[in-house]
Design an enzyme around this catalytic site. Structure first.
Site, short mmCIF file in Angstrom:
data_model
loop_
_atom_site.label_atom_id
_atom_site.label_comp_id
_atom_site.label_asym_id
_atom_site.label_seq_id
_atom_site.Cartn_x
_atom_site.Cartn_y
_atom_site.Cartn_z
N LYS A 177 -11.21 12.91 44.75
CA LYS A 177 -12.49 12.52 45.39
C LYS A 177 -13.57 13.43 44.78
O LYS A 177 -13.78 14.54 45.24
CB LYS A 177 -12.39 12.72 46.90
CG LYS A 177 -13.30 11.87 47.75
CD LYS A 177 -14.77 12.09 47.58
CE LYS A 177 -15.35 13.35 48.13
NZ LYS A 177 -16.78 13.53 47.73
N ARG A 181 -22.50 13.44 44.18
CA ARG A 181 -23.81 13.66 43.56
C ARG A 181 -23.78 13.51 42.05
O ARG A 181 -24.77 13.16 41.44
CB ARG A 181 -24.31 15.06 43.93
CG ARG A 181 -24.51 15.19 45.41
CD ARG A 181 -25.30 16.43 45.72
NE ARG A 181 -25.17 16.76 47.12
CZ ARG A 181 -24.83 17.95 47.57
NH1 ARG A 181 -24.58 18.93 46.73
NH2 ARG A 181 -24.75 18.16 48.85
N CYS A 285 -20.60 29.23 41.56
CA CYS A 285 -19.96 29.98 42.64
C CYS A 285 -19.74 31.43 42.22
O CYS A 285 -19.51 32.30 43.05
CB CYS A 285 -18.64 29.36 43.03
SG CYS A 285 -17.39 29.57 41.78
N GLU A 385 -25.65 32.04 51.32
CA GLU A 385 -25.50 31.74 49.90
C GLU A 385 -26.68 30.86 49.51
O GLU A 385 -26.81 29.73 49.99
CB GLU A 385 -24.18 30.98 49.67
CG GLU A 385 -23.94 30.65 48.22
CD GLU A 385 -22.66 29.85 47.99
OE1 GLU A 385 -22.26 29.07 48.88
OE2 GLU A 385 -22.08 29.99 46.90
P1 NAD Z 1 -19.91 20.87 49.53
O1 NAD Z 1 -19.01 21.65 50.39
O2 NAD Z 1 -21.16 20.31 50.09
O3 NAD Z 1 -19.11 19.60 48.95
C1 NAD Z 1 -17.80 19.72 48.42
C2 NAD Z 1 -17.04 18.42 48.66
O4 NAD Z 1 -16.92 18.21 50.07
C3 NAD Z 1 -17.75 17.20 48.09
O5 NAD Z 1 -16.79 16.36 47.48
C4 NAD Z 1 -18.38 16.55 49.31
O6 NAD Z 1 -18.43 15.15 49.22
C5 NAD Z 1 -17.47 16.96 50.45
N1 NAD Z 1 -18.20 17.13 51.72
C6 NAD Z 1 -19.50 17.50 51.88
N2 NAD Z 1 -19.81 17.60 53.20
C7 NAD Z 1 -18.69 17.30 53.88
C8 NAD Z 1 -18.37 17.23 55.26
N3 NAD Z 1 -19.28 17.49 56.19
N4 NAD Z 1 -17.12 16.89 55.62
C9 NAD Z 1 -16.18 16.63 54.68
N5 NAD Z 1 -16.43 16.67 53.34
C10 NAD Z 1 -17.66 16.99 52.94
O7 NAD Z 1 -20.20 21.77 48.24
P2 NAD Z 1 -21.22 21.50 47.06
O8 NAD Z 1 -22.61 21.65 47.57
O9 NAD Z 1 -20.86 20.25 46.33
O10 NAD Z 1 -20.86 22.73 46.08
C11 NAD Z 1 -21.44 24.01 46.19
C12 NAD Z 1 -20.56 24.96 46.97
O11 NAD Z 1 -19.28 25.04 46.35
C13 NAD Z 1 -21.08 26.38 46.98
O12 NAD Z 1 -20.88 26.93 48.26
C14 NAD Z 1 -20.22 27.10 45.95
O13 NAD Z 1 -20.10 28.49 46.12
C15 NAD Z 1 -18.92 26.42 46.17
N6 NAD Z 1 -18.06 26.55 45.00
C16 NAD Z 1 -17.00 27.41 45.09
C17 NAD Z 1 -16.17 27.61 43.99
C18 NAD Z 1 -15.00 28.55 44.06
O14 NAD Z 1 -14.15 28.47 43.20
N7 NAD Z 1 -14.93 29.44 45.04
C19 NAD Z 1 -16.42 26.90 42.81
C20 NAD Z 1 -17.50 26.03 42.76
C21 NAD Z 1 -18.32 25.86 43.88
#
Ligand code: NAD
Length: 500
Positions: A177, A181, A285, A385
């Site tokens: 999945k 975006r 991240c 963050e």
């Molecule tokens: P996000 O949590 O908004 O989305 C991640 C995934 O979850 C997406 O596929 C999205 O569709 C889904 N999602 C969003 N809201 C949801 C909800 N309420 N319920 C269930 N699923 C939901 O993250 P983002 O904005 O796409 O990415 C940025 C974040 O990811 C930052 O916090 C960053 O630090 C983190 N990140 C962490 C790592 C790591 O390895 N630690 C790597 C990359 C990004």
């Protein structure tokens, strides 16, 4: 549906199919707001079809010889290389980062594909000969079944490639999945995986938002879930999917600190800080978003700001761009709101990147390099963050004081120390409670010989993505203890003790 705008397809049982949903979202270019595609929020039936295809495919894929699995990934890595420019162009159009950085995003994923091609030795079990008289014990590392991956927007090539290649190489089938975006580069990578020979049903893709994610967490036929994204969503996924009896690994949010000692190489350190904080518009991240200047290094602040100020804010497609746009207008509003909170709460705004003039891209989600000094741990800009090109500068008298600051932050994703002292670096490495530690390396993302990790609030689950740990994550161990009798061996008596 508007016929001019292409639709992003689902991949179910080897076919790229149009979703039957009535719920579609725009995929937009963050530098221009041009709508590039429509992405479906797919239906529950479509998830069902994807999982069912993956379950069916598992029956044969799990028995596919190692060499056959491995050769698919050998071919896949070549296809990714051959299509690198096209992949980077798609990525920049929908995500915004610069073209060289987009190639880096693809390349860090490609490294995992190369690693997956070596699955033979990685998935070998253990063997002990003669653990008792004529008894051998050995382990089999067998695939789990259907696994699923949920990925974020900020690395739409690398992070899907952290997941499905290793899951499939170890004999599982997969339902991905992607981020809604920027799903287009992910889909191009998926097309190349199919071209490389991933059989039908082994890799499936569904699109959507929270409902789809919840459906994945709850589905009884999915055995493991890999998640990368924000801390609130990752925590929800971890709890919900574990409740449903699955293995779960969640890599989550960050506030990465760099600690700068006054004996560090000033030139290299300042360049490293500027690149790692503001590169990719701070949407990594592993971006350094907080710097602790220790002792005399506090005097480096003006020079840090001067270097940051020189960065070029522009569309990722333009030559010489350092900072591209943020992913959405909402993300920009949020970052601007946080900058205002920083001012309101008394931090000193040394560099204000708000409302930059980006000629030709006036509608883009741009914010330039922004730098606060005098930041305290109780301020909103420090606690949240920000995920934008905003650097918080703190100060400390000593290394130990700096270590206390970093360890008191709830996140533990990445950190770096800059120093010429081996003893100080060693002290830092031992005392710091953070997953990835860089020593004069600002963004210490491990290569796939190792695994990505995280401490405290940045990670849930024991095992990290890629590397050795993910082979454990995607397999279950079966331990076999065997004894073979010769035909003419005398039959022994009944033994009721525990000895073999
Ligand atoms: P996000 O949590 O908004 O989305 C991640 C995934 O979850 C997406 O596929 C999205 O569709 C889904 N999602 C969003 N809201 C949801 C909800 N309420 N319920 C269930 N699923 C939901 O993250 P983002 O904005 O796409 O990415 C940025 C974040 O990811 C930052 O916090 C960053 O630090 C983190 N990140 C962490 C790592 C790591 O390895 N630690 C790597 C990359 C990004």
């Amino acid at each position: 549906m508007n016929n001019q705008v292409p639709t992003v397809k689902l991949l179910i049982n080897g076919e790229f199919v149009e979703s039957k949903t009535s719920d579609w979202r725009d995929v937009t270019n963050p530098a221009t707001q041009e709508v590039l595609a429509k992405v479906p929020f797919a239906t529950g039936d479509e998830l069902e079809a994807a999982v069912s295809a993956a379950s069916e495919a598992f029956k044969t894929w799990r028995k596919t010889p190692i060499g056959v699995r491995s050769r698919i990934f050998l071919k896949y890595q070549q296809l990714i290389r051959d299509n690198m420019k096209e992949l980077a162009a798609i990525l920049t159009a929908e995500q915004g980062k610069t073209l060289p950085d987009a190639e880096g995003d693809v390349f860090r994923g490609l490294e995992v594909v190369e690693h997956a091609a070596g699955i033979g030795t990685l998935q070998m079990g253990e063997f002990a000969n003669n653990v008792a008289n004529d008894v051998d014990t050995y382990t089999l590392r067998q695939p789990l079944g259907v696994c699923a991956g949920i990925t974020p927007f900020n690395f739409p090539a690398m992070i899907p490639l952290w997941m499905f290649p290793m899951a499939i190489a170890t004999g599982n089938t997969f339902v991905l999945k992607p981020s809604e975006r920027d799903p287009m580069v992910t889909m191009r990578l998926v097309e190349l995986a199919v071209e490389a020979g991933v059989p039908k049903g082994v890799l499936n893709v569904v699109h959507g938002g929270p409902d789809m994610v919840n459906g994945i967490c709850d589905h009884p036929d999915i055995k493991a879930v890999s998640f990368v994204g924000s801390t609130p969503v990752g925590t929800h996924v971890y709890n919900r999917a574990s409740q449903a009896g699955k293995r779960v690994q969640c890599m989550m949010g960050a506030k990465n600190h760099a600690v700068v000692l006054p004996d560090a190489n000033k030139e290299q350190t300042l360049n490293a800080l500027v690149g790692s904080c503001f590169g990719a518009a701070g949407q990594r991240c592993m971006a350094v978003s907080a710097v602790v200047l220790v002792g005399e290094a506090r005097n480096w602040l003006p020079e840090l700001a001067r270097r940051a100020e020189k960065l070029n804010v522009n569309a990722g497609t333009e030559e010489g761009t350092d900072i591209g746009p943020l992913i959405t207008p909402q993300a920009l509003e949020r970052v601007e709101r946080l900058v205002q909170a920083g001012i309101d709460e008394g931090a000193e705004l040394v560099l204000d990147g708000r409302s930059p003039n980006v000629r030709g891209y006036e509608k883009g989600n741009f914010i330039g390099p922004t730098l606060f000094s005098g930041v305290r741990p109780d301020m909103t800009i420090y606690k949240e963050e920000i995920f934008g090109p905003v650097l918080c500068v703190l100060e400390a008298e000593t290394l130990d004081e700096a270590i206390d600051v970093v360890n008191a932050n709830p996140n533990g994703n990445g950190t770096a120390i800059f120093t010429r002292s081996g003893a100080a670096a060693h002290r830092y490495q031992e005392k710091i409670d953070v997953g990835q530690v860089g020593i004069n390396v600002p963004i210490p993302v491990p290569v796939p010989l190792f695994s990505f990790t995280g401490s405290r609030g940045s990670k849930l689950g024991d095992l990290g993505p890629y590397g050795k740990q993910v082979v454990d994550f995607y397999t279950q161990t079966k331990t076999v203890t065997s004894r073979w009798f010769d035909e003419d061996e005398k039959v022994g008596s009944v033994n009721t003790t525990i000895n073999l």
